[in-house]
Design an enzyme around this catalytic site. Sequence first.
Site, mmCIF file in Angstrom:
data_model
loop_
_atom_site.group_PDB
_atom_site.id
_atom_site.type_symbol
_atom_site.label_atom_id
_atom_site.label_comp_id
_atom_site.label_asym_id
_atom_site.label_seq_id
_atom_site.Cartn_x
_atom_site.Cartn_y
_atom_site.Cartn_z
ATOM 1 N N TYR A 55 -0.653 6.898 3.466
ATOM 2 C CA TYR A 55 -0.174 5.993 4.513
ATOM 3 C C TYR A 55 1.359 5.994 4.510
ATOM 4 C CZ TYR A 55 -5.091 4.923 4.784
ATOM 5 O OH TYR A 55 -6.445 5.047 4.921
ATOM 6 N N HIS A 87 -2.582 6.847 -0.817
ATOM 7 C CA HIS A 87 -3.546 7.393 0.150
ATOM 8 C C HIS A 87 -2.970 7.924 1.446
ATOM 9 C CE1 HIS A 87 -6.753 4.848 -2.066
ATOM 10 N NE2 HIS A 87 -6.481 5.978 -2.677
ATOM 11 N N HIS A 135 0.860 -1.192 0.000
ATOM 12 C CA HIS A 135 0.000 0.000 0.000
ATOM 13 C C HIS A 135 0.896 1.242 0.000
ATOM 14 C CE1 HIS A 135 -3.255 2.639 0.313
ATOM 15 N NE2 HIS A 135 -4.009 2.016 1.185
HETATM 16 C C1 PHB Z 1 -10.869 3.646 4.189
HETATM 17 O O1 PHB Z 1 -11.796 4.361 3.810
HETATM 18 O O2 PHB Z 1 -10.926 3.020 5.235
HETATM 19 C C2 PHB Z 1 -9.692 3.519 3.362
HETATM 20 C C3 PHB Z 1 -9.599 4.229 2.180
HETATM 21 C C4 PHB Z 1 -8.494 4.109 1.391
HETATM 22 C C5 PHB Z 1 -7.473 3.293 1.793
HETATM 23 C C6 PHB Z 1 -7.543 2.591 2.961
HETATM 24 C C7 PHB Z 1 -8.656 2.704 3.765
HETATM 25 O O3 PHB Z 1 -6.413 3.211 1.031
#
Ligand code: PHB
Length: 370
Positions: free
Chosen positions: A188, A186, A183
């Site tokens: 992270y 987004h 991942h």
């Molecule tokens: C979430 O809405 O929980 C969510 C969205 C995008 C991601 C991971 C989690 O990459």
Amino acid sequence: MTIRSQEAGETLFSPFKIGEIAVANRVVMAPLTRNRATRGSDAPNALNVEYYRQRAGAGLIITEGTQVSQQGQGYVWTPGMYSQAQLAGWKAVTDAVHAEGGKIAAQLWHVGRVSHVSLQPGNAAPVGPSPIQAKTKTYIESGFAEVSTPRELALDEIPSIIGEFVAAAEIAKAAGFDGVELHGAHGYLIDQFLRDASNKRTDRYGGSIENRARFALEVVEAVSKVFGGGRVGIRISPVSPANDARDSDPQALFGHLVEKLSEAGIAFIHVVEGATRDDRNYLPFDYGALRTVFKGAYIANNLYTRELAIEAVENGAADAVAFGRLFIANPDLVERLRRDAPLNTPVVETFYGGDARGYTDYPALSDKAA
Ligand code: PHB
């Protein structure tokens, strides 16, 4: 957009090889956080097995994000990839998907600063490249909450975080997954290192684009040793503002990253185009430039319709297309797309947490005929 030449007759429904993973079609199930792991152990359970089994018609399922450690967790009841109970739970999931003829990759996730002290070991601060709080929310047992201010990772802690990704990849391999997706999207941890708004480090992991890409590339290299690069991919979201992700020059940053990913020989990049779940044209960005520089498969994502997906594969803009919300509501999405059948509507209220409702009770076409 730069178009890569395709073999004649490639369609959304024709088989393909994503690296070493042979897939029956080019429809990918996107990773989807559903917060329904077993409470306490964060291990997958029988309900999760049924959910993935129902969706095995996808060419490739990419699981919801699975935290590589408790510190890597940012939301309540998301499944982990670091304990024996989680390994056993995932093994039941991969067995069920394989029994249906499907393929499944695990998404390995460390949220970094997008977490809350209540989810962290010893209620400690979450970690990030720099001690800057993100302007975003998470959800904890009591509901939505502002994320906590992170603690800056010390230079000598970084190898142990990479070690957590390696250990998680080993568990995923033992659990029978066909591959892993890191991942890197987004906002992270991997994305936090990449971007200059969240990474203010002055050591070799911060500053220049080369330095900010170092963490991502070291994780890719380490995990590739476990699975073989032909079974490793990474999800990126170059311009998405999700979780306060921002950078002064995404085109240069992701151009460099993807060039290095190509040299690393990984199987795929999975690209969230535009603002996640919002606007495909949120900021100008040349995705064709990434497609051109990357030797492996290009999986496109974000707000694709049947028509857009068919066109993207036929004109060579993408090798495969990932669908998120449509897979929540349509377990047999591939069959529906193939037949151009009507689609069920996803119900937002049951996306996160809860039980079988809005999870395993969306009907397949065959249920209606019965
Ligand atoms: C979430 O809405 O929980 C969510 C969205 C995008 C991601 C991971 C989690 O990459």
